[in-house]
Design an enzyme around this catalytic site. Structure first.
Site, PDB file in Angstrom:
ATOM      1  N   ASP A 180      52.902  23.004  52.635  1.00  0.00           N
ATOM      2  CA  ASP A 180      52.972  21.785  52.855  1.00  0.00           C
ATOM      3  C   ASP A 180      54.160  21.395  53.786  1.00  0.00           C
ATOM      4  O   ASP A 180      54.077  20.574  54.686  1.00  0.00           O
ATOM      5  CB  ASP A 180      53.208  20.848  51.611  1.00  0.00           C
ATOM      6  CG  ASP A 180      51.696  20.691  50.706  1.00  0.00           C
ATOM      7  OD1 ASP A 180      50.839  20.766  51.313  1.00  0.00           O
ATOM      8  OD2 ASP A 180      51.794  20.555  49.651  1.00  0.00           O
ATOM      9  N   ASP A 201      56.728  23.675  48.007  1.00  0.00           N
ATOM     10  CA  ASP A 201      55.140  24.352  48.634  1.00  0.00           C
ATOM     11  C   ASP A 201      55.424  24.512  50.211  1.00  0.00           C
ATOM     12  O   ASP A 201      55.531  23.669  50.739  1.00  0.00           O
ATOM     13  CB  ASP A 201      54.192  23.327  48.389  1.00  0.00           C
ATOM     14  CG  ASP A 201      52.951  23.916  48.916  1.00  0.00           C
ATOM     15  OD1 ASP A 201      52.546  24.440  49.942  1.00  0.00           O
ATOM     16  OD2 ASP A 201      52.032  23.942  47.832  1.00  0.00           O
ATOM     17  N   ARG A 240      45.334  28.566  45.484  1.00  0.00           N
ATOM     18  CA  ARG A 240      45.768  28.627  44.275  1.00  0.00           C
ATOM     19  C   ARG A 240      44.956  27.394  43.310  1.00  0.00           C
ATOM     20  O   ARG A 240      45.177  26.374  43.584  1.00  0.00           O
ATOM     21  CB  ARG A 240      47.067  28.570  43.730  1.00  0.00           C
ATOM     22  CG  ARG A 240      47.609  28.731  42.287  1.00  0.00           C
ATOM     23  CD  ARG A 240      49.083  29.133  42.154  1.00  0.00           C
ATOM     24  NE  ARG A 240      50.017  28.121  42.680  1.00  0.00           N
ATOM     25  CZ  ARG A 240      51.278  27.930  42.674  1.00  0.00           C
ATOM     26  NH1 ARG A 240      51.805  29.012  42.068  1.00  0.00           N
ATOM     27  NH2 ARG A 240      51.703  26.869  42.831  1.00  0.00           N
ATOM     28  N   THR A 287      44.268  26.665  36.746  1.00  0.00           N
ATOM     29  CA  THR A 287      44.340  28.201  36.242  1.00  0.00           C
ATOM     30  C   THR A 287      45.419  28.751  37.080  1.00  0.00           C
ATOM     31  O   THR A 287      45.970  29.822  36.570  1.00  0.00           O
ATOM     32  CB  THR A 287      43.091  28.854  36.464  1.00  0.00           C
ATOM     33  OG1 THR A 287      42.781  29.062  38.037  1.00  0.00           O
ATOM     34  CG2 THR A 287      41.848  28.053  36.035  1.00  0.00           C
TER      35      THR A 287
END
Length: 209
Positions: free
Chosen positions: A203, A200, A104, A108
């Site tokens: 992660d 996340d 990602r 944006t």
């Protein structure tokens, strides 16, 4: 419109509560993602077609049922989706595994492709696309786009946590793809993270933050 199934099994919900905690260490987090995925796979495959076969037991001939129809494929969205594969393969050892690499863009929030490798006969298989989080839906939509361009017609999306924005985006883009979730969370925040979510997933699975 596709169906959205939120799995409220007590074992899934219990493990999900631990998974969400910011204090859960990497090893346990990785194990929980795998365990939840296996439990979800059990439910997501509930409607696979069966056919009757004759089996010789030590006593007599028995009429049994085995999987029929299309063979299966599991396609994780890299990199976090890798954490969902092992337990699914334990349940479906004959499944082939493809990989779709997307990240990602931090500005944006749109998906950017960097890798795609799929089984040669992917168009003839029932495909499970897996990724722990369904946030904006951009990565899921892009992955499904890739699969449909390869001729896939039978696709199921499986995520541990989703949110209304991501679910709507996938349903609008691919109304023929059913979605399985362990939890439907409240919303996305300004940084396109699911709230309350778990941070996340990539992660936390790989210990990179």
């Amino acid at each position: 419109m596709s169906t959205v199934t939120v799995l409220d099994h007590p074992l899934i919900q219990h493990k999900l509560a631990i998974l969400r905690s910011k204090n859960t260490p990497v090893k346990e987090f990785r194990e929980l993602v795998s365990e939840i995925s296996g439990l979800m796979c059990y439910e997501a495959t509930r409607n696979l077609p069966l056919k009757e076969v004759q089996v010789e037991t030590p006593i007599c001939t028995a009429t049994c049922r085995v999987l029929a129809g299309k063979k299966l494929a599991i396609v994780p969205i890299l990199r976090a989706g890798l954490g969902m594969v092992d337990k699914m393969v334990d349940l479906i050892p004959s499944a082939k595994i493809g990989h779709i690499g997307l990240y990602r863009d931090p500005e944006t929030h749109l998906p950017v492709e960097y890798y795609c490798k799929l089984p040669e006969d992917i168009e003839n298989r029932q495909v499970f696309v897996v990724d722990p989080m369904l946030a904006t839906g951009g990565s899921a939509i892009a992955a499904i786009d890739f699969l449909k361009k390869r001729g896939c017609k039978h696709i199921i999306m499986m995520n541990i946590i989703g949110c209304p924005e991501g679910v709507k985006a996938v349903q609008d883009a691919h109304p023929d793809v059913d979605i399985y979730l362990a939890a439907m969370d409240e919303k996305l925040n300004d940084h396109a993270y699911i709230v309350p979510g778990l941070g996340d997933a990539g992660d936390r699975i790989f210990g990179t933050k």
